[in-house]
Design an enzyme around this catalytic site. Structure first.
Site, short mmCIF file in Angstrom:
data_model
loop_
_atom_site.label_atom_id
_atom_site.label_comp_id
_atom_site.label_asym_id
_atom_site.label_seq_id
_atom_site.Cartn_x
_atom_site.Cartn_y
_atom_site.Cartn_z
N LYS A 168 61.83 30.26 -11.56
CA LYS A 168 61.42 29.48 -10.40
C LYS A 168 62.30 28.24 -10.25
O LYS A 168 62.64 27.59 -11.23
CB LYS A 168 59.95 29.08 -10.52
CG LYS A 168 59.00 30.28 -10.54
CD LYS A 168 57.56 29.88 -10.70
CE LYS A 168 57.28 29.27 -12.05
NZ LYS A 168 55.84 29.08 -12.32
N THR A 200 51.52 20.70 -3.85
CA THR A 200 52.05 21.89 -4.52
C THR A 200 51.29 22.20 -5.81
O THR A 200 51.78 22.95 -6.65
CB THR A 200 53.54 21.69 -4.85
OG1 THR A 200 53.69 20.50 -5.65
CG2 THR A 200 54.37 21.57 -3.59
N GLY A 202 49.21 23.96 -8.37
CA GLY A 202 48.78 25.35 -8.57
C GLY A 202 49.73 26.40 -8.04
O GLY A 202 49.38 27.59 -8.02
N THR A 203 50.93 26.00 -7.63
CA THR A 203 51.87 27.01 -7.09
C THR A 203 52.23 28.06 -8.13
O THR A 203 52.31 29.25 -7.82
CB THR A 203 53.15 26.34 -6.56
OG1 THR A 203 53.68 25.46 -7.57
CG2 THR A 203 52.89 25.56 -5.31
N GLY A 204 52.47 27.63 -9.38
CA GLY A 204 52.85 28.59 -10.41
C GLY A 204 51.74 29.56 -10.74
O GLY A 204 51.97 30.78 -10.86
N CYS A 205 50.52 29.05 -10.88
CA CYS A 205 49.37 29.91 -11.14
C CYS A 205 49.19 30.91 -10.00
O CYS A 205 48.98 32.11 -10.23
CB CYS A 205 48.10 29.07 -11.26
SG CYS A 205 48.13 27.76 -12.47
#
Length: 258
Positions: A168, A200, A202-205
């Site tokens: 990412k 942004t 929680g974008t990875g989760c």
């Protein structure tokens, strides 16, 4: 099945995972690894759950409902990493591993010995590993400051046993954001203009869970990533602006588009 920590603010962790999987058309089951005291301003406390309870949650699901894919998030310490690695083996389903190490507000979520355990136990079990730049640097020792760094770190993670890596690019500077998918068959770039926003959280989760839902449905990995990537991008653009810090995404935007 999701194995991760909770977020009382609802923007990340188990709460974000459930929303994303639901919006992708899947059914989300959970094994909670820790309870956090959290809002958009940061993580204020973390309460790890006992290993036996984490394992019992997962086995209750596996013995009855089963799972077509797993997604791992915040694991907390070495003992949890070891337990979750064993549960992945028991499940016999592809695992999307999000190597969560630091919360958006800067709170460290994984000690050094647990990072070593992730490197040794989780990376080789990942059907897809989804690190951001700092996480990739911690796992490989390779500086990730540009696309070349993303590529080199991703290749190193493949060599460490991950079957695929989504590097990412949110932490890599530049007006264009690039996420790089690396597999044994080559690479795919996902590019977009960077959106300047503080919302942004929680974008990875969300991205990892949306991908896991696609894999559970039998979608090929590049298709599952592309679908999830588009979903998350729109969720960021439509973020509701909640809180005074890093606000959550609009996970439910597909419902409002019907």
């Amino acid at each position: 099945m999701i194995l991760a920590g909770s977020d009382s603010g609802g923007g990340a962790g188990i709460q974000a995972d459930i929303k994303a999987i639901t919006m992708m058309g899947g059914h989300a089951a959970t094994a909670v690894t820790a309870i956090t005291v959290q809002n958009t301003l940061g993580v204020h406390d973390v309460h790890p759950l006992p290993i036996a309870l984490i394992e019992a949650q997962a086995r209750a699901v596996l013995s009855d409902i089963g799972t077509d894919a797993l997604k791992t998030g915040m694991l907390g310490d070495t003992a949890v990493v070891e337990a979750v690695a064993g549960l992945i083996d028991e499940a016999g389903a592809p695992a999307v591993v999000d190597p969560v190490m630091v919360a958006k507000g800067g709170h460290r979520l994984l000690p050094d010995d647990a990072i070593a355990a992730v490197r040794a136990l989780m990376v080789p079990r990942a059907a897809l590993l989804t690190p951001n730049a700092p996480e990739a640097e911690a796992l490989t020792g390779i500086v990730v400051a540009d696309l070349d760094g993303q590529r080199r770190a991703g290749e190193a993670l493949l060599a460490m046993g991950a079957r695929a890596v989504l590097m990412k690019g949110g932490h890599v500077e530049g007006s264009v954001l690039i996420d790089l998918l690396l597999t044994g068959d080559g690479e795919t770039l996902f590019e977009t203009e960077r959106l300047e926003t503080r919302h942004t959280h929680g974008t990875g989760c969300t991205l990892a869970s949306a991908i896991a839902a696609g894999l559970a449905m039998g979608r090929p990995l590049p298709d599952a990533v592309a679908r999830a990537w588009a979903y998350v991008g729109e969720a960021i653009r439509r973020a509701p602006g909640l809180g005074a810090g890093h606000g959550p995404l609009d996970h439910a935007w597909p419902v409002r588009d019907r």
